[in-house]
Scaffold this active site. Structure first.
Site, PDB file in Angstrom:
ATOM      1  N   GLN A 148       9.311  49.937  36.122  1.00 22.21           N
ATOM      2  CA  GLN A 148      10.036  50.939  36.891  1.00 22.21           C
ATOM      3  C   GLN A 148      11.385  51.243  36.247  1.00 22.21           C
ATOM      4  OE1 GLN A 148       9.505  48.359  40.511  1.00 22.21           O
ATOM      5  NE2 GLN A 148       9.098  50.309  41.507  1.00 22.21           N
ATOM      6  N   ASN A 149      11.733  50.514  35.198  1.00 26.57           N
ATOM      7  CA  ASN A 149      13.031  50.673  34.546  1.00 26.57           C
ATOM      8  C   ASN A 149      13.011  51.806  33.533  1.00 26.57           C
ATOM      9  OD1 ASN A 149      13.752  48.438  36.046  1.00 26.57           O
ATOM     10  ND2 ASN A 149      13.401  47.004  34.368  1.00 26.57           N
ATOM     11  N   ASP A 187      15.318  51.834  30.890  1.00 27.79           N
ATOM     12  CA  ASP A 187      16.263  51.385  29.867  1.00 27.79           C
ATOM     13  C   ASP A 187      15.647  51.084  28.506  1.00 27.79           C
ATOM     14  OD1 ASP A 187      15.051  48.817  30.291  1.00 27.79           O
ATOM     15  OD2 ASP A 187      16.504  48.398  31.888  1.00 27.79           O
ATOM     16  N   HIS A 197       8.852  55.461  35.718  1.00 27.89           N
ATOM     17  CA  HIS A 197       9.910  56.401  36.098  1.00 27.89           C
ATOM     18  C   HIS A 197      10.531  57.107  34.902  1.00 27.89           C
ATOM     19  CE1 HIS A 197      10.435  53.850  39.989  1.00 27.89           C
ATOM     20  NE2 HIS A 197       9.453  54.733  40.093  1.00 27.89           N
ATOM     21  N   CYS A 229      11.262  75.352  29.634  1.00 28.56           N
ATOM     22  CA  CYS A 229      10.216  75.446  28.613  1.00 28.56           C
ATOM     23  C   CYS A 229       9.443  74.150  28.409  1.00 28.56           C
ATOM     24  CB  CYS A 229      10.807  75.916  27.284  1.00 28.56           C
ATOM     25  SG  CYS A 229      11.873  74.694  26.466  1.00 28.56           S
ATOM     26  N   CYS A 275      15.622  77.441  24.612  1.00 25.62           N
ATOM     27  CA  CYS A 275      15.469  78.578  25.524  1.00 25.62           C
ATOM     28  C   CYS A 275      16.671  78.796  26.430  1.00 25.62           C
ATOM     29  CB  CYS A 275      14.212  78.392  26.377  1.00 25.62           C
ATOM     30  SG  CYS A 275      14.377  77.166  27.694  1.00 25.62           S
ATOM     31  N   GLY A 325      11.244  41.159  39.376  1.00 22.21           N
ATOM     32  CA  GLY A 325      12.535  41.798  39.607  1.00 22.21           C
ATOM     33  C   GLY A 325      12.482  43.131  40.302  1.00 22.21           C
ATOM     34  N   SER A 326      11.531  43.324  41.209  1.00 17.63           N
ATOM     35  CA  SER A 326      11.468  44.564  41.970  1.00 17.63           C
ATOM     36  C   SER A 326      11.488  44.254  43.458  1.00 17.63           C
ATOM     37  CB  SER A 326      10.197  45.359  41.637  1.00 17.63           C
ATOM     38  OG  SER A 326      10.093  46.510  42.459  1.00 17.63           O
TER      39      SER A 326
END
Length: 305
Positions: A117-118, A120, A135, A146, A197, A234-235
């Site tokens: 989910q990180n 980084d 994510h 575009c 664009c 870690g979530s």
């Protein structure tokens, strides 16, 4: 031939107390076929804060939503000023022992996949392959008109040129790379358009209020189907983007093991939650398994600005 873990449990909506025994992690990795789902808590030891843990950024900061970003020119100016400053810190972040342990588990053949989910890029910097960035990633920028992608370092260079002397001191940094600045510090920061664009640029990350692309979700669901067990690192599992995979695994009878110091929304679906620090715990698990960590990625995070 891989054997299913002997871990057993009964799913419940009631949270269970955490344990300080990492044996369920060892058992799952010994059986193999483990799908890892990692969250912001894995990167805190690299200097990147999380959202909801002790001192988490949501206690002092409300992330910008996709709707606000797309509808409001001033909101985009504020976001890009803060993100541009925060990118400098993200670019210096390095993988920690937890990231290196996950990479070592992969090299050892214990993992069937890795979803993070990180945003980084630290899993890849540590040497993990085939990382699914649920994510997105801060090192890419997408044009909302575009659809063209641009390396973040190129957009950062253009922003530097357009905002010479922009050197405010931020009050803090958030997991999405957004630094805390006041409106006065943002000032008249100049946002650059798409070089192709002239459209609106946005980091290729999923904002709050924005849906994860369906194809990416489908790929993650396939990974859950193909895994023997799910290891959450870690979530807090507060948002559905990660919790749905925990629920999917539990419905399929696949053991879920969570390593997170604080209670999570998925505890009731897990065999157990190991309430210990991630870096030291995963290093100890690697030692138990006879898996060596190396220094791969210790000197490299996201591409430099």
């Amino acid at each position: 031939m891989r054997m299913r873990p002997t871990l057993s449990w009964t799913p419940t909506e009631e949270p269970r107390p955490g344990t300080t025994d990492p044996e369920p992690v060892v058992e799952a990795l010994t059986a193999g076929g483990v799908l890892v789902l990692s969250g912001a808590g894995l990167s805190t030891e690299s200097g990147i804060p999380d959202y909801r843990g002790e001192g988490g950024s949501l206690r002092r900061h409300t992330p910008m939503t996709y709707q606000e970003f797309t509808a409001n020119t001033q909101a985009r100016r504020r976001y890009w000023a803060r993100s541009h400053l925060g990118w400098r810190t993200f670019g210096r972040a390095r993988p920690n022992a937890g990231h290196r342990a996950v990479a070592a588990f992969g090299r050892h053949g214990a993992l069937s996949g890795l979803i993070t989910q990180n945003v980084d890029g630290l899993h890849q910097a540590a040497g993990s392959d085939g990382v699914v960035e649920l994510h997105g990633s801060l090192d890419r920028v997408v044009c909302l008109s575009c659809g063209a992608f641009t390396p973040r370092r190129e957009v950062a260079r253009r922003l530097e040129e357009a905002n010479a002397g922009f050197e405010p001191v931020a009050a803090g940094l958030n997991p999405d790379g957004d630094a805390d600045l006041t409106d006065d510090q943002v000032g008249d920061f100049r946002v650059v358009p798409c070089a192709g664009c002239g459209g609106v640029l946005k980091p290729d990350v999923v904002f709050f209020g924005e849906a994860v692309p369906p194809q990416r979700v489908g790929h993650c669901r396939d990974l859950v189907d193909g895994a023997t067990s799910l290891l959450v690192l870690g979530s807090s599992l507060t948002v559905m983007s990660g919790l749905r995979f925990v629920r999917q695994a539990a419905r399929a009878g696949k053991p879920v093991v969570i390593v997170n110091r604080d209670p999570t929304r998925g505890d009731g679906h897990a065999v157990t939650r190991v309430a210990l620090p991630l870096g030291s715990t995963l290093t100890a698990v690697a030692d138990r398994l006879g898996v060596a960590l190396d220094d791969r990625g210790a000197g490299a995070g996201l591409p430099p600005r």
